[in-house]
Design a protein around this motif. Structure first.
Motif, PDB file in Angstrom:
ATOM      1  N   VAL A  81      77.340  63.177   6.257  1.00 34.82           N
ATOM      2  CA  VAL A  81      78.008  62.408   5.208  1.00 34.82           C
ATOM      3  C   VAL A  81      78.231  63.261   3.966  1.00 34.82           C
TER       4      VAL A  81
ATOM      5  N   ARG B  96      81.521  64.959   3.234  1.00 37.74           N
ATOM      6  CA  ARG B  96      82.671  64.063   3.171  1.00 37.74           C
ATOM      7  C   ARG B  96      82.676  63.197   1.912  1.00 37.74           C
ATOM      8  N   LEU B  97      81.623  63.258   1.133  1.00 41.76           N
ATOM      9  CA  LEU B  97      81.538  62.387  -0.051  1.00 41.76           C
ATOM     10  C   LEU B  97      82.583  62.736  -1.095  1.00 41.76           C
TER      11      LEU B  97
ATOM     12  N   ALA C  20      83.359  57.807   4.382  1.00 41.92           N
ATOM     13  CA  ALA C  20      82.185  58.520   4.883  1.00 41.92           C
ATOM     14  C   ALA C  20      80.991  57.580   5.032  1.00 41.92           C
ATOM     15  N   VAL C  21      80.768  56.739   4.008  1.00 38.98           N
ATOM     16  CA  VAL C  21      79.639  55.814   4.068  1.00 38.98           C
ATOM     17  C   VAL C  21      79.850  54.774   5.165  1.00 38.98           C
TER      18      VAL C  21
ATOM     19  N   THR D 241      81.722  54.952   7.971  1.00 37.97           N
ATOM     20  CA  THR D 241      81.546  55.533   9.312  1.00 37.97           C
ATOM     21  C   THR D 241      80.084  55.868   9.588  1.00 37.97           C
ATOM     22  N   ALA D 242      79.341  56.277   8.559  1.00 33.35           N
ATOM     23  CA  ALA D 242      77.922  56.563   8.748  1.00 33.35           C
ATOM     24  C   ALA D 242      77.155  55.299   9.100  1.00 33.35           C
TER      25      ALA D 242
ATOM     26  N   LEU E 218      83.579  60.945  11.222  1.00 39.06           N
ATOM     27  CA  LEU E 218      82.782  61.564  10.157  1.00 39.06           C
ATOM     28  C   LEU E 218      82.906  63.079  10.184  1.00 39.06           C
TER      29      LEU E 218
ATOM     30  N   CYS F 180      76.846  66.399  11.660  1.00 35.60           N
ATOM     31  CA  CYS F 180      76.788  65.115  12.358  1.00 35.60           C
ATOM     32  C   CYS F 180      76.979  65.260  13.854  1.00 35.60           C
TER      33      CYS F 180
END
Length: 372
Positions: A31, A34-35, A42-43, A45-46, A79, A88
């Motif tokens: 993550v 991607r932030l 990103a959040v 999909t995480a 992600l 990931c």
């Protein structure tokens, strides 16, 4: 590859939670890069990856793995955003390894093939990047390593089951052996003691000395039989007051056995040929017990009729014939079964039934023990 699934419920729950913890760490690490570009995506999909991955790793229902793992894989692909350097992708290795540990063969093959196709697509769609080959090798290695661990686990479980089965079989055989010993000892001692007591009752008025001798012999026989019973029971429960190493009777005790019956008033004619003392302990014990049971039955059902015993010890076989003039009695047949089992345990035979002058017992035992 194991054809039968170990199934999700057969692995401890703590292992699944540990795998989920590792999975979450890799997803969280993916993550971070991607932030800056799209933090919301990103959040999201995480969260999807962790939720689906948790279902795949923790759920006790085997059917839930493949759809949950597929959704977690798709979330990881989003992600990762086509970059092989994103951490990931390690999550795929975790899912692939867990699949190899718990799922059936077709599920393992399906998931591995899907992940491989995904990584090939990422390699083709992105700029030339040798890192995708490393992820292909990593997921494949995870599958192979976990399959090997699963095979070793299966072998351990099979060995434990086999050991448990052997232990139960040994216990059953030991119980049967002790039951035979107790039956032979008790039946013999009660029968012969009863003959002595009967003789004492008949002689107590006319010949007190003979009655006293008969009672003393019955007492001696009772004590000797009690020692044998203690020995048999001592194999079940060892005690400092018992001596479980005391030798069991054998071929050298045949003469004393015959004399004991004769002393109780039984009419026994015996003919012994060959080297009786040269028999092994196992064959000697079986010969003694079969003869003991045959004489016990004969004196119980026909106490005053003659019994003929012929024991022939040859270089390769031991033949025993006990011919009683009495007619067959009525019993439970446990003694006959015991004789047959003793003979069969050595690779021999024992037959009992009408024949000879009334009832005949014939046994043949090999000199060299050959278990059936």
């Amino acid at each position: 590859m194991s054809r039968s699934p170990i199934a999700f419920h057969q692995l401890p729950t703590r292992i699944g939670w540990a795998a989920l913890g590792v999975f979450v760490v890799f997803v969280a690490a993916g993550v971070v890069p991607r932030l800056g570009a799209s933090p919301a995506l990103a959040v999201l999909t995480a969260v999807v990856a962790v939720s689906a991955g948790g279902t795949a790793l923790i759920s006790r229902a085997g059917w839930a793995f493949l759809p949950a793992a597929g959704l977690a894989t798709a979330a990881i692909a989003v992600l990762g955003h086509g970059r092989s350097a994103n951490m990931c992708w390690f999550g795929l290795c975790v899912l692939a390894g867990w699949c190899a540990l718990t799922a059936s063969a077709w599920v393992i093959a399906s998931f591995w093939a899907a992940v491989t196709v995904l990584l090939i697509f990422e390699r083709v769609a992105s700029a030339p990047d040798p890192g995708w080959f490393a992820w292909m090798a990593g997921t494949s290695f995870s599958v192979l390593a976990c399959l090997f661990a699963r095979q070793q686990r299966d072998l351990v479980l099979q060995l434990r089951a086999a050991q448990a089965g052997l232990a139960q079989r040994a216990q059953a055989e030991e119980r049967n052996r002790i039951a035979r010993e107790l039956h032979d000892v008790i039946a013999h001692s009660l029968t012969v003691s009863l003959l002595h007591v009967t003789s004492a009752r008949l002689a107590v008025r006319d010949d007190p000395a003979d009655a006293e001798r008969a009672l003393a012999e019955a007492e001696r026989l009772g004590r000797a039989s009690l020692d044998e019973v203690r020995h048999a029971v001592g194999t079940l429960h060892r005690d400092d007051t018992l001596d479980p190493t005391q030798p069991l009777p054998g071929s050298t005790d045949v003469t004393a056995l015959l004399d004991g019956f004769r002393g109780a008033g039984a009419d026994i004619r015996a003919d012994v040929e060959g080297d009786v003392e040269g028999l092994s302990a196992m064959v000697g014990l079986a010969t003694y017990r079969i003869l003991q049971e045959a004489l016990t039955n004969a004196t119980r059902h026909a106490p005053r009729l003659p019994v003929t015993v012929h024991l022939d010890v040859r270089p390769d076989v031991v033949r025993l014939d006990v011919d009683s003039a009495g007619t067959p009695g009525h019993g439970l047949g446990r003694g006959l079964l015991s004789m047959r089992e003793r003979a069969a345990s050595l690779g021999g035979v024992c037959e009992a039934g009408p024949g000879g002058s009334g009832w005949r017992v014939h046994a043949e035992l090999p000199r060299d023990r050959r278990p059936a």
